[in-house]
Design a protein around this motif. Structure first.
Motif, PDB file in Angstrom:
ATOM      1  N   LYS A   1       7.947   0.291  -3.126  1.00  0.00           N
ATOM      2  CA  LYS A   1       8.933   0.020  -2.069  1.00  0.00           C
ATOM      3  C   LYS A   1       8.267  -0.060  -0.703  1.00  0.00           C
TER       4      LYS A   1
ATOM      5  N   LEU B   1       6.805  -6.067  -4.472  1.00  0.00           N
ATOM      6  CA  LEU B   1       7.619  -5.136  -5.250  1.00  0.00           C
ATOM      7  C   LEU B   1       7.539  -5.483  -6.733  1.00  0.00           C
TER       8      LEU B   1
ATOM      9  N   ALA C   1       6.425  -3.284  -0.231  1.00  0.00           N
ATOM     10  CA  ALA C   1       7.368  -4.379   0.006  1.00  0.00           C
ATOM     11  C   ALA C   1       7.927  -4.322   1.426  1.00  0.00           C
TER      12      ALA C   1
END
Length: 306
Positions: free
Chosen positions: A133, A149, A136
Motif C-alpha cells: 500500500k 500494488l 502504491a
C-alpha cells in the motif's frame, strides 16, 4: 625473460566463448548467469596460464589436476571471496569443465567451501500489505500506483520471484483462478491467484494507458516498455524506509513470507515445492527452519518466562 601470458594467448578462450552459447541455448540460463559463468571460465584460463607458465588449450583443461583447481580457489580466496562466493565460483568451474570435457566426463573432485545457509526472515502479513500500500501511495499517477500494488501483492500472494512477475505475458488477461508461470530453467508451473491479487491486477490492467495483448509484458514501465525489476526493488526500498521496516524486507522476502505462511497453515513440503518452482525438495526444506524460528520469536515475545 618471456612476457607473461595474457588471456589472448590461450586457445581455450574459444571454448569459453562457445560455453556462453551453450549456457544460453542448451541450459537456458539467464543473461546474468551466463555473464558470471563465462567470466569465471576466463579467469580460470588466465590463472592457469600464469600458474603453469604455458598456453592453455582444451587438452590441458581435459587433464586438469585437483591441485590446479585448489590453487585457483586459493587465489580467488586471496582476492577476498567469501565461502558462499567461492562455492559459486567452484560450481561455475565444474560446469565449464563439464562442457569442455563432454557429458559424463570425470571432473577432479575438490572440496567446496562450507556455506552456512541463512534462514530467510519473512515479513508479517500486516507488513506485506502495508509495504504494498505504501509503495502504491507514493505515486501521484493512478495507474502506476495500481501497478506497484498489483506487483507486490502478486509477489506475496503467489510466491513469485520478481523476475517471474516481470516476465508475465499480458496474454494472461482476463485472469482466471490460476496462472502459468515460467521459472528457472524455463520450467512452467501453475500458481493459484487469491481474489485480492486478481482484483489488483485487473484494476491495474484497466488503468494502464498502454495496450496489453499477447506477446507484450503485462507490467509496464512509465514510458510503456517492460517494467524493470530494479524499479520494483527501488520502490520497496523507499517504502520500507518510510515504514521503518528491516533492510531485509525485499521483493524476494515477500516470496519467503508466502512460503512460510503457507507452511504455517498446514501446506506440506511437496505442495510448497511445486508452488515455488524449486527443482529439489532440499531448497524448500529451509522453510521448516523458518517456521520454527518464527514460532520461537512469537514465544519469546509473548511468554512471561521466555
Amino acid at each position: 625473460m618471456a612476457a607473461p601470458l595474457t588471456l589472448d594467448d590461450h586457445p581455450a578462450r574459444q571454448a569459453a566463448a562457445a560455453f556462453a552459447d551453450h549456457l544460453r541455448r542448451n541450459r537456458l540460463r539467464s543473461a546474468h548467469t551466463v555473464r558470471a559463468y563465462v567470466a569465471t571460465a576466463h579467469r580460470l584460463i588466465a590463472f592457469l596460464g600464469r600458474h603453469r607458465g604455458e598456453a592453455i588449450d582444451t587438452g590441458f583443461l581435459s587433464a586438469i589436476e585437483p591441485a590446479d583447481l585448489r590453487a585457483y580457489l586459493a587465489h580467488r580466496r586471496g582476492e577476498g571471496l567469501t565461502n558462499a562466493s567461492a562455492a559459486r565460483e567452484l560450481s561455475a568451474v565444474r560446469t565449464f569443465l563439464g562442457f569442455v570435457n563432454g557429458e559424463g566426463a570425470a571432473i577432479p573432485r575438490v572440496q567446496a567451501p562450507r556455506v552456512k545457509r541463512g534462514v530467510p526472515r519473512p515479513v508479517t502479513p500486516a507488513e506485506a500489505k502495508a509495504l504494498a500500500k505504501d509503495a502504491a501511495d507514493a505515486h501521484d499517477v493512478p495507474w502506476l500506483a495500481a501497478r506497484d500494488l498489483a506487483v507486490l501483492l502478486l509477489l506475496y500472494g503467489a510466491g513469485l520471484r520478481v523476475g517471474e512477475a516481470m516476465g508475465l505475458d499480458a496474454g494472461l488477461l482476463p485472469l482466471g483462478e490460476a496462472i502459468t508461470v515460467t521459472g528457472k530453467g524455463n520450467k512452467a508451473r501453475v500458481v493459484p491467484l487469491l481474489p485480492v491479487v486478481r482484483e489488483a491486477i485487473q484494476c491495474y490492467a484497466e488503468l494502464c494507458p498502454y495496450p496489453l495483448a499477447r506477446g507484450i509484458m503485462l507490467f509496464r514501465g512509465a514510458k510503456g516498455g517492460a517494467l524493470d525489476a530494479a524499479i520494483v526493488r527501488k520502490a520497496v526500498r523507499a517504502a520500507r524506509g518510510r515504514l521503518g521496516l528491516s533492510e531485509r524486507t525485499t521483493p524476494h522476502a515477500l516470496r519467503h513470507s508466502f512460503a512460510t505462511h503457507l507452511l504455517g497453515r498446514g501446506a506440506d513440503l511437496r505442495q510448497l515445492q511445486e508452488l515455488l518452482g524449486h527443482a529439489s525438495l532440499s531448497s524448500t526444506q529451509i522453510y521448516t527452519a523458518v517456521d520454527a524460528t518464527h514460532l520461537m520469536d512469537v514465544y519469546r515475545a509473548a511468554h512471561p518466562r521466555a
